[in-house]
Motif scaffolding. Sequence first.
Motif, PDB file in Angstrom:
ATOM      1  N   PRO A 133      -8.259  42.765 -23.738  1.00  0.00           N
ATOM      2  CA  PRO A 133      -9.631  43.263 -23.809  1.00  0.00           C
ATOM      3  C   PRO A 133     -10.592  42.321 -23.096  1.00  0.00           C
ATOM      4  N   LYS A 134     -11.505  42.905 -22.349  1.00  0.00           N
ATOM      5  CA  LYS A 134     -12.464  42.112 -21.569  1.00  0.00           C
ATOM      6  C   LYS A 134     -13.814  41.961 -22.261  1.00  0.00           C
ATOM      7  N   THR A 135     -14.104  42.867 -23.205  1.00  0.00           N
ATOM      8  CA  THR A 135     -15.397  42.855 -23.891  1.00  0.00           C
ATOM      9  C   THR A 135     -15.170  42.999 -25.391  1.00  0.00           C
ATOM     10  N   PRO A 136     -16.163  42.646 -26.192  1.00  0.00           N
ATOM     11  CA  PRO A 136     -16.042  42.861 -27.632  1.00  0.00           C
ATOM     12  C   PRO A 136     -15.778  44.325 -27.986  1.00  0.00           C
ATOM     13  N   GLU A 137     -16.398  45.233 -27.251  1.00  0.00           N
ATOM     14  CA  GLU A 137     -16.199  46.659 -27.529  1.00  0.00           C
ATOM     15  C   GLU A 137     -14.737  47.068 -27.280  1.00  0.00           C
ATOM     16  N   GLU A 138     -14.157  46.551 -26.216  1.00  0.00           N
ATOM     17  CA  GLU A 138     -12.736  46.827 -25.951  1.00  0.00           C
ATOM     18  C   GLU A 138     -11.851  46.214 -27.034  1.00  0.00           C
ATOM     19  N   ALA A 139     -12.196  45.027 -27.507  1.00  0.00           N
ATOM     20  CA  ALA A 139     -11.414  44.389 -28.573  1.00  0.00           C
ATOM     21  C   ALA A 139     -11.433  45.242 -29.837  1.00  0.00           C
ATOM     22  N   LEU A 140     -12.604  45.791 -30.162  1.00  0.00           N
ATOM     23  CA  LEU A 140     -12.711  46.656 -31.341  1.00  0.00           C
ATOM     24  C   LEU A 140     -11.772  47.852 -31.252  1.00  0.00           C
ATOM     25  N   GLU A 141     -11.578  48.346 -30.056  1.00  0.00           N
ATOM     26  CA  GLU A 141     -10.715  49.508 -29.845  1.00  0.00           C
ATOM     27  C   GLU A 141      -9.240  49.113 -29.718  1.00  0.00           C
ATOM     28  N   LEU A 142      -8.968  48.060 -28.948  1.00  0.00           N
ATOM     29  CA  LEU A 142      -7.582  47.744 -28.582  1.00  0.00           C
ATOM     30  C   LEU A 142      -6.801  46.993 -29.659  1.00  0.00           C
ATOM     31  N   ILE A 143      -7.454  46.160 -30.448  1.00  0.00           N
ATOM     32  CA  ILE A 143      -6.716  45.398 -31.467  1.00  0.00           C
ATOM     33  C   ILE A 143      -6.089  46.324 -32.515  1.00  0.00           C
ATOM     34  N   PRO A 144      -6.813  47.293 -33.078  1.00  0.00           N
ATOM     35  CA  PRO A 144      -6.141  48.225 -34.002  1.00  0.00           C
ATOM     36  C   PRO A 144      -5.029  49.025 -33.322  1.00  0.00           C
ATOM     37  N   GLN A 145      -5.230  49.413 -32.051  1.00  0.00           N
ATOM     38  CA  GLN A 145      -4.162  50.118 -31.317  1.00  0.00           C
ATOM     39  C   GLN A 145      -2.931  49.233 -31.171  1.00  0.00           C
ATOM     40  N   ALA A 146      -3.164  47.961 -30.888  1.00  0.00           N
ATOM     41  CA  ALA A 146      -2.049  47.020 -30.727  1.00  0.00           C
ATOM     42  C   ALA A 146      -1.259  46.897 -32.028  1.00  0.00           C
ATOM     43  N   TRP A 147      -1.952  46.861 -33.170  1.00  0.00           N
ATOM     44  CA  TRP A 147      -1.233  46.780 -34.440  1.00  0.00           C
ATOM     45  C   TRP A 147      -0.386  48.038 -34.664  1.00  0.00           C
ATOM     46  N   ARG A 148      -0.935  49.197 -34.347  1.00  0.00           N
ATOM     47  CA  ARG A 148      -0.152  50.433 -34.512  1.00  0.00           C
ATOM     48  C   ARG A 148       1.086  50.407 -33.624  1.00  0.00           C
ATOM     49  N   LEU A 149       0.950  49.926 -32.392  1.00  0.00           N
ATOM     50  CA  LEU A 149       2.108  49.793 -31.503  1.00  0.00           C
ATOM     51  C   LEU A 149       3.140  48.834 -32.086  1.00  0.00           C
ATOM     52  N   SER A 150       2.667  47.738 -32.627  1.00  0.00           N
ATOM     53  CA  SER A 150       3.565  46.747 -33.217  1.00  0.00           C
ATOM     54  C   SER A 150       4.322  47.327 -34.399  1.00  0.00           C
ATOM     55  N   GLU A 151       3.604  48.019 -35.265  1.00  0.00           N
ATOM     56  CA  GLU A 151       4.238  48.635 -36.436  1.00  0.00           C
ATOM     57  C   GLU A 151       5.245  49.706 -36.036  1.00  0.00           C
ATOM     58  N   MET A 152       4.858  50.584 -35.126  1.00  0.00           N
ATOM     59  CA  MET A 152       5.743  51.675 -34.702  1.00  0.00           C
ATOM     60  C   MET A 152       6.976  51.144 -33.987  1.00  0.00           C
TER      61      MET A 152
END
Length: 165
Positions: free
Chosen positions: A130-149
């Motif tokens: 993520p390059k911005t705080p807004e991207e981090a807000l979106e991408l970090i939860p997505q990353a956790w879902r990818l990790s779990e799946m």
Amino acid sequence: MESSEAVYKAIKEAGIDFVVSLPCVNLGKVMELVDCDEDIIHVPVTREEEGFGICAGAFFGGKKPAILMQNSGLGNSVNVLASLYELYKIPILIIMSHRGTEGEFMSAQIPMGKATPGVLDALNIAYLNPKTPEEALELIPQAWRLSEMGGAPVGILLEITFWKN
């Protein structure tokens, strides 16, 4: 929104309830926010592989783990990631302050900064940047879902320019 606050809010949004951390100037405020959160168990450690071992145990105890660290510690973690995490299909969010990138003031950080994506690729660890705080807000939860799946670690690389937002 400020960078540290965005990372913390994204950790909460992802449902992470167990965080191990190592000292890092860029992640310091995130660690403070995590430490004050009664819903997150925060365990500071002194070595990355120790942190990954603790996070593996937390996962098997029903927790959703993340580790906050500098990318320089990735080299210390290769064996535990390539053996324990791969063998037992353990999800974890690896949130890294990506030192050695554009704007780095310490020349000693640059070689590992350049090597970090290649190390993650060699370990078959997916990562987002993520390059911005807004991207981090979106991408970090997505990353956790990818990790779990996938039952595998997923990295978040937060370059020096991220912290200037």
